[in-house]
Design a protein around this motif. Sequence first.
Motif, PDB file in Angstrom:
ATOM      1  N   HIS A   1       1.235  -1.205  -0.029  1.00  0.00           N
ATOM      2  CA  HIS A   1      -0.214  -0.230  -0.238  1.00  0.00           C
ATOM      3  C   HIS A   1       1.648   1.337   0.350  1.00  0.00           C
ATOM      4  CE1 HIS A   1      -3.135  -2.387   0.883  1.00  0.00           C
ATOM      5  NE2 HIS A   1      -3.645  -2.724   1.998  1.00  0.00           N
ATOM      6  N   SER A   2       0.832   2.344  -1.136  1.00  0.00           N
ATOM      7  CA  SER A   2       1.857   3.263  -0.888  1.00  0.00           C
ATOM      8  C   SER A   2       1.827   4.375  -0.196  1.00  0.00           C
ATOM      9  CB  SER A   2       1.153   4.332  -1.666  1.00  0.00           C
ATOM     10  OG  SER A   2       1.793   3.092  -3.400  1.00  0.00           O
TER      11      SER A   2
ATOM     12  N   ARG B   1      -5.014   5.455   8.282  1.00  0.00           N
ATOM     13  CA  ARG B   1      -5.514   4.393   8.458  1.00  0.00           C
ATOM     14  C   ARG B   1      -5.659   3.981   6.994  1.00  0.00           C
ATOM     15  NH1 ARG B   1      -9.005   3.447  12.846  1.00  0.00           N
ATOM     16  NH2 ARG B   1      -9.396   5.361  14.035  1.00  0.00           N
ATOM     17  N   CYS B   2      -5.228   2.158   6.902  1.00  0.00           N
ATOM     18  CA  CYS B   2      -5.524   2.012   5.769  1.00  0.00           C
ATOM     19  C   CYS B   2      -6.568   1.971   5.334  1.00  0.00           C
ATOM     20  CB  CYS B   2      -4.021   1.015   5.686  1.00  0.00           C
ATOM     21  SG  CYS B   2      -2.670   1.832   5.647  1.00  0.00           S
ATOM     22  N   SER B   3      -7.258   1.382   4.116  1.00  0.00           N
ATOM     23  CA  SER B   3      -8.136   0.905   3.698  1.00  0.00           C
ATOM     24  C   SER B   3      -8.377  -0.108   3.551  1.00  0.00           C
ATOM     25  CB  SER B   3      -8.595   2.255   2.199  1.00  0.00           C
ATOM     26  OG  SER B   3      -7.783   2.194   1.285  1.00  0.00           O
TER      27      SER B   3
ATOM     28  N   ALA C   1       6.498   3.952   9.188  1.00  0.00           N
ATOM     29  CA  ALA C   1       7.049   3.035   8.109  1.00  0.00           C
ATOM     30  C   ALA C   1       6.300   3.698   6.783  1.00  0.00           C
ATOM     31  CB  ALA C   1       5.974   1.910   8.795  1.00  0.00           C
ATOM     32  N   MET C   2       5.482   4.521   6.960  1.00  0.00           N
ATOM     33  CA  MET C   2       5.369   5.842   5.938  1.00  0.00           C
ATOM     34  C   MET C   2       6.003   6.011   4.596  1.00  0.00           C
ATOM     35  SD  MET C   2       2.432   7.808   7.227  1.00  0.00           S
ATOM     36  CE  MET C   2       0.258   6.716   7.470  1.00  0.00           C
TER      37      MET C   2
ATOM     38  N   GLY D   1       0.838  -1.084   8.030  1.00  0.00           N
ATOM     39  CA  GLY D   1      -0.680  -1.183   7.402  1.00  0.00           C
ATOM     40  C   GLY D   1      -0.200  -1.145   6.291  1.00  0.00           C
ATOM     41  N   ARG D   2       1.159  -0.962   5.798  1.00  0.00           N
ATOM     42  CA  ARG D   2       2.143  -0.821   4.066  1.00  0.00           C
ATOM     43  C   ARG D   2       1.386  -1.832   3.174  1.00  0.00           C
ATOM     44  NH1 ARG D   2       6.010   2.968   3.434  1.00  0.00           N
ATOM     45  NH2 ARG D   2       5.084   2.280   0.696  1.00  0.00           N
TER      46      ARG D   2
END
Length: 211
Positions: free
Chosen positions: A21-22, A28-30, A119-120, A190-191
């Motif tokens: 996930h970018s 919050r990750c969809s 992590a982003m 969450g990535r």
Amino acid sequence: MALIFSASQQFFSLKSPSIVHSPKPHLRCSKSSTIPNTSKELGSLNKPFGQLAHKQMSQATYSMPPEKLEIFKSLDGWARENVLVHLKPVEKCWQPQHFLPDPTSDGFFEQVEELRERAMEIPDDCLVVLVGDMITEEALPTYQKMFNTHDGARDETGSSLTAWGIWVRAWAAEENRHGDLLNKYLYLSGRVDTRQVEKTVQYLIGFGMVS
């Protein structure tokens, strides 16, 4: 070694960060699937592992002539004195929890938020490498089984007290810690699309590998 990995590549390829996930400007990750849920796809992937294999792989065996097997077994004492001494007691080893938020602490959720923020900043390519490493570690049942195809080193009972049996089990336990750390970190980040990764692991272990 050649991994029988073709079916799992339908979900995950190290050449493409499709499971990543970018980064987003929020934490919050969809929920999103990177693979279309089509009936055609499901029809091909719901087959048993054996039916998905492209070709029949012959069973690899590693037998030794009696005289070589005797020599190998004679090295048990050497391995016990020179190899097993390098094994650390469990209480002195690092554990995955040393590097992860403590779920028993009052600040657990704050620690997770900090982990996700950091992590982003990780590039997609790096995340793909981490996922590949983690998936490799998760196939430990296959690797340990391969050791047990070798005469002189196989663990005949699953709890053999031979030097080689002890070493192989300790090695597997060490590698398992690596996989646990990567798995939990990537989950908390969450990535990555965890569901796709989990399916890839299931395919990898189910297919096994030959050397």
